[in-house]
Enzyme design. Structure first.
Site, PDB file in Angstrom:
ATOM      1  N   GLN A  72       0.755  -1.378  -0.085  1.00  0.00           N
ATOM      2  CA  GLN A  72       0.142   0.091   0.076  1.00  0.00           C
ATOM      3  C   GLN A  72       0.888   1.166  -0.106  1.00  0.00           C
ATOM      4  O   GLN A  72       1.982   1.098   0.242  1.00  0.00           O
ATOM      5  CB  GLN A  72      -0.887   0.153   1.332  1.00  0.00           C
ATOM      6  CG  GLN A  72      -0.059   0.020   2.635  1.00  0.00           C
ATOM      7  CD  GLN A  72      -1.141  -0.791   3.629  1.00  0.00           C
ATOM      8  OE1 GLN A  72      -1.934  -0.820   3.589  1.00  0.00           O
ATOM      9  NE2 GLN A  72      -0.182  -1.149   4.486  1.00  0.00           N
ATOM     10  N   HIS A 114      -8.007   4.013  19.688  1.00  0.00           N
ATOM     11  CA  HIS A 114      -7.225   2.986  20.380  1.00  0.00           C
ATOM     12  C   HIS A 114      -7.775   2.459  21.739  1.00  0.00           C
ATOM     13  O   HIS A 114      -7.775   1.401  22.109  1.00  0.00           O
ATOM     14  CB  HIS A 114      -5.647   3.298  20.503  1.00  0.00           C
ATOM     15  CG  HIS A 114      -5.455   3.441  19.014  1.00  0.00           C
ATOM     16  ND1 HIS A 114      -4.838   4.655  18.519  1.00  0.00           N
ATOM     17  CD2 HIS A 114      -5.275   2.618  18.138  1.00  0.00           C
ATOM     18  CE1 HIS A 114      -4.188   4.340  17.339  1.00  0.00           C
ATOM     19  NE2 HIS A 114      -4.685   3.146  16.891  1.00  0.00           N
ATOM     20  N   ASP A 145       0.600   0.886  13.810  1.00  0.00           N
ATOM     21  CA  ASP A 145       1.068   2.266  14.366  1.00  0.00           C
ATOM     22  C   ASP A 145       1.173   1.975  15.834  1.00  0.00           C
ATOM     23  O   ASP A 145       1.880   2.908  16.047  1.00  0.00           O
ATOM     24  CB  ASP A 145      -0.104   3.134  14.071  1.00  0.00           C
ATOM     25  CG  ASP A 145      -1.387   2.768  14.681  1.00  0.00           C
ATOM     26  OD1 ASP A 145      -1.532   2.399  15.803  1.00  0.00           O
ATOM     27  OD2 ASP A 145      -2.524   2.874  13.729  1.00  0.00           O
ATOM     28  N   GLU A 147       1.632  -7.876  12.011  1.00  0.00           N
ATOM     29  CA  GLU A 147       1.201  -6.733  11.266  1.00  0.00           C
ATOM     30  C   GLU A 147       1.885  -7.071   9.674  1.00  0.00           C
ATOM     31  O   GLU A 147       2.979  -7.564   9.433  1.00  0.00           O
ATOM     32  CB  GLU A 147       1.867  -5.707  11.508  1.00  0.00           C
ATOM     33  CG  GLU A 147       1.954  -4.434  10.561  1.00  0.00           C
ATOM     34  CD  GLU A 147       0.934  -3.912   9.976  1.00  0.00           C
ATOM     35  OE1 GLU A 147      -0.306  -3.545  10.720  1.00  0.00           O
ATOM     36  OE2 GLU A 147       0.593  -3.869   8.607  1.00  0.00           O
ATOM     37  N   ASP A 202       1.432 -12.264   7.652  1.00  0.00           N
ATOM     38  CA  ASP A 202      -0.485 -12.308   7.215  1.00  0.00           C
ATOM     39  C   ASP A 202      -1.095 -12.535   8.154  1.00  0.00           C
ATOM     40  O   ASP A 202      -1.129 -13.834   8.643  1.00  0.00           O
ATOM     41  CB  ASP A 202      -0.501 -13.157   5.903  1.00  0.00           C
ATOM     42  CG  ASP A 202      -1.837 -12.942   5.489  1.00  0.00           C
ATOM     43  OD1 ASP A 202      -2.734 -12.576   6.130  1.00  0.00           O
ATOM     44  OD2 ASP A 202      -1.917 -13.562   4.335  1.00  0.00           O
ATOM     45  N   GLY A 203      -1.935 -11.902   8.752  1.00  0.00           N
ATOM     46  CA  GLY A 203      -2.844 -12.071   9.982  1.00  0.00           C
ATOM     47  C   GLY A 203      -3.656 -13.284   9.453  1.00  0.00           C
ATOM     48  O   GLY A 203      -4.149 -14.009  10.449  1.00  0.00           O
ATOM     49  N   ASP A 215      -7.129  -4.871  14.511  1.00  0.00           N
ATOM     50  CA  ASP A 215      -7.106  -3.284  14.110  1.00  0.00           C
ATOM     51  C   ASP A 215      -6.738  -3.277  12.787  1.00  0.00           C
ATOM     52  O   ASP A 215      -5.676  -2.955  12.344  1.00  0.00           O
ATOM     53  CB  ASP A 215      -6.062  -2.910  15.043  1.00  0.00           C
ATOM     54  CG  ASP A 215      -5.807  -1.492  15.094  1.00  0.00           C
ATOM     55  OD1 ASP A 215      -6.567  -0.705  14.158  1.00  0.00           O
ATOM     56  OD2 ASP A 215      -5.027  -0.853  15.369  1.00  0.00           O
ATOM     57  N   PRO A 246      -5.241  -4.798   1.071  1.00  0.00           N
ATOM     58  CA  PRO A 246      -4.696  -6.044   2.116  1.00  0.00           C
ATOM     59  C   PRO A 246      -5.768  -6.276   3.258  1.00  0.00           C
ATOM     60  O   PRO A 246      -5.847  -7.335   3.587  1.00  0.00           O
ATOM     61  CB  PRO A 246      -3.314  -5.496   2.443  1.00  0.00           C
ATOM     62  CG  PRO A 246      -3.331  -3.947   2.542  1.00  0.00           C
ATOM     63  CD  PRO A 246      -4.134  -3.660   1.224  1.00  0.00           C
TER      64      PRO A 246
END
Ligand code: SPD
Length: 283
Positions: free
Chosen positions: A31, A62, A86, A105, A137-138, A156, A163
């Site tokens: 991205q 958050h 983040d 992540e 990859d989650g 999150d 993605p």
């Protein structure tokens, strides 16, 4: 960068922020990552031109993705965060006396850019020995993980484009359910019942096909410009609408939005949103 950063919600709605300075612009394999300074929201992160978070208002998002879930069960030990590069969700989770936080992540560049240019969002979380960061990859991670591995799973992610699209998928929710312990809870950002109405409704419906209990909760995220944002807490046993006692503890005192009273109020579903779920039930 033009003077104005424009986020297109759809063909009829745009949100624009005056951008004072481009801080970073990186094209990762996944991205386009942009960080810019804005007068209204401070430093801002955008992925593929979609606003993700800002220094000024990140606490709403958050705190609300973490604390309603973490305070829904007694003594959560193992927490999985999918996405969250983040660092803001990890920061909030680590306010609790958890033993282990696993972040998965997909995009290493998001982590690098945020550590370099938005360091306050992750803050001390990045140095906390309880945090293990995996660039992976989650979806594959959840598929491969052993059953009953986590007390809390937090998703999150971004909106369901690029993605993040498969993260709104029922099969993926099934894997989350499998890797949760029987008392475990799943917390995810679940979009806006106002501006992404059909997506909000279909997300509730998909979650309810997989989990016995699904409770949406609501709060403002000014950066998302939809009036109200939602998260959902799904489980097979727990009712998250009342925080357990440890949710009132001093660890959460520095929060800027979350309190036990806000927690209880956030789970009140306004009639227009309730009717969307009822329509989904009838479908
Ligand atoms: N419309 C944007 C939704 C983005 C949700 N994720 C934000 C990530 C913050 N950690």
């Amino acid at each position: 960068m033009s003077l104005w950063f424009e986020e297109n919600w759809n063909n009829t709605v745009r949100f624009a922020l005056r951008a004072e300075r481009t801080v970073a612009r990186v094209q990762s394999p996944f991205q386009r990552i942009e960080v810019f300074d804005s007068a209204a929201f401070g430093r801002v992160l955008a992925l593929d031109s979609i606003l993700m978070t800002s220094e000024r208002d990140e606490f709403f998002y958050h705190e609300m993705i973490a604390h309603p879930a973490l305070t829904a069960i007694d003594a959560p030990r193992d927490v999985l965060i999918i996405g969250g590069g983040d660092g803001g969700t990890a920061r909030e989770v680590l306010r609790h006396p958890v033993e282990r936080v696993t972040m998965v992540e997909i995009d290493a560049a998001v982590i690098e850019v945020c550590k370099a240019h938005l360091p306050a969002i992750g803050g001390a979380a990045w140095q906390d020995p309880r945090l293990e960061v995996n660039v992976a990859d989650g979806i594959a991670f959840a598929k491969a993980a052993a059953p009953d591995s986590f007390d809390v799973v937090i998703l999150d992610g971004a909106d369901p484009v690029g993605p993040s699209a498969p993260l709104f998928n029922e099969a993926f929710y099934g894997d989350i359910r499998r890797i949760l312990r029987p008392h475990g809870v799943f917390s995810l950002q679940s979009e806006s019942p106002m501006l992404t109405t059909e997506l909000w409704r279909s997300t509730q419906l998909r979650l309810r096909r997989v989990f016995r209990n699904v409770y949406p909760c609501f709060a403002p995220v000014p950066l998302y410009s939809t009036g109200v944002w939602s998260w959902s807490v799904a489980s097979d046993g727990v009712d998250p609408r009342r925080p357990r006692a440890h949710g009132a503890g001093t660890a959460l005192a520095p929060c800027k939005y979350y309190t036990p009273d806000i927690h209880r109020a956030a789970f009140l579903v306004p009639p227009y949103a309730q009717r969307l779920i009822e329509t989904a039930d009838a479908a």
